[in-house]
Every structure is written in C-alpha cells, then in structure tokens.
Design a protein around this motif. Structure first.
Motif, PDB file in Angstrom:
ATOM      1  N   ALA A  73       0.844  -1.199   0.000  1.00  0.00           N
ATOM      2  CA  ALA A  73       0.000   0.000   0.000  1.00  0.00           C
ATOM      3  C   ALA A  73       0.876   1.245   0.000  1.00  0.00           C
ATOM      4  CB  ALA A  73      -0.934   0.000   1.211  1.00  0.00           C
ATOM      5  N   CYS A  74       1.970   1.213   0.739  1.00  0.00           N
ATOM      6  CA  CYS A  74       2.911   2.332   0.771  1.00  0.00           C
ATOM      7  C   CYS A  74       3.551   2.529  -0.599  1.00  0.00           C
ATOM      8  CB  CYS A  74       3.973   2.086   1.848  1.00  0.00           C
ATOM      9  SG  CYS A  74       5.206   3.399   2.002  1.00  0.00           S
ATOM     10  N   VAL A  75       3.944   1.428  -1.240  1.00  0.00           N
ATOM     11  CA  VAL A  75       4.543   1.503  -2.576  1.00  0.00           C
ATOM     12  C   VAL A  75       3.531   2.079  -3.562  1.00  0.00           C
ATOM     13  CG1 VAL A  75       5.467   0.141  -4.506  1.00  0.00           C
ATOM     14  CG2 VAL A  75       6.187  -0.370  -2.156  1.00  0.00           C
ATOM     15  N   SER A  76       2.283   1.589  -3.525  1.00  0.00           N
ATOM     16  CA  SER A  76       1.233   2.060  -4.439  1.00  0.00           C
ATOM     17  C   SER A  76       0.938   3.539  -4.257  1.00  0.00           C
ATOM     18  CB  SER A  76      -0.061   1.267  -4.230  1.00  0.00           C
ATOM     19  OG  SER A  76       0.133  -0.073  -4.616  1.00  0.00           O
ATOM     20  N   ALA A  77       1.033   4.020  -3.018  1.00  0.00           N
ATOM     21  CA  ALA A  77       0.750   5.425  -2.726  1.00  0.00           C
ATOM     22  C   ALA A  77       1.949   6.334  -3.002  1.00  0.00           C
ATOM     23  CB  ALA A  77       0.317   5.570  -1.266  1.00  0.00           C
TER      24      ALA A  77
END
Length: 118
Positions: A73-77
């Motif tokens: 989720a951090c990578v996607s954001a």
C-alpha cells in the motif's frame, strides 16, 4: 514554561488502528525495570552500568510485523520506493522481508503522514 503536551489516554492491552489499512496497535502497559547489570555480576562489562531504574508510561506498538499488504500500500501510494521480493514465500498478510532500515524509514514517514501521528 512550555505547555504540557496532550497525551492520549491508553489502556493496557487496548487494540486499535489509526486508519483503515493501518497496522493494528496494542498498548503496552506502563511499568518500571532495572536497567544495567549489578556491579557484582560475573563477567560484567564496564558499559553495562550503572544500574538504574527506568520507568515508561503506556505506549502503543505494532501488534504484528508489517505485512506485504501494508508495505505494498505504501509503494502504491508513492511513499515507499522499494518493492521487496518475497523469495517465494508469498505476500498478502505475510510479514514483509527484504527491506532495509532506510526502506523502513520511508514506511514510517509515509504512515505518519497518513495518520498525522509520529
């Protein structure tokens, strides 16, 4: 004299999350312990003292390891630049692996921005 900082009221054992998709936290109770080894301890290193009492107030800590799902989720954001491999173990709710201290700093910075909390 500085104004006192507002501290959330935590209850030992309380489980909560600061946002949807954020890690679950559990509250560690306040307490005190003796830090350092007594001067009489066999094979004591000089850097292990002096022995002194340390008291900590209750604080929240991650209930489990950070998962691949949370990391992704951090990578996607755009908060984390490294998308670690899972070495064939699988992703989802498995604990994230193959991240460095620097990677972890990106994650906590992103999470702090998302929750508004340090």
């Amino acid at each position: 004299m500085a104004a006192p900082v507002a501290v959330p009221a935590y209850t030992a054992g309380q489980v909560f999350s600061d946002c949807g998709g954020c890690p679950e936290l559990v509250v560690v109770p306040w307490g005190s312990f003796m830090m350092g080894s007594p001067g009489s301890e066999a094979e004591r290193d000089g850097e292990e003292g002096p022995q002194h009492r340390v008291t900590v107030r209750a604080f929240p800590v991650g209930r489990t390891e950070v998962t691949f799902e949370q990391w992704d989720a951090c990578v996607s954001a755009g908060g984390c630049s490294h998308k670690p491999g899972d070495d064939g173990w699988g992703r989802g709710t498995r604990p994230v692996i193959n991240v460095s201290w620097e990677d972890a700093q990106q994650y906590v910075k992103w999470l702090s921005g998302k929750t508004g909390k340090a």
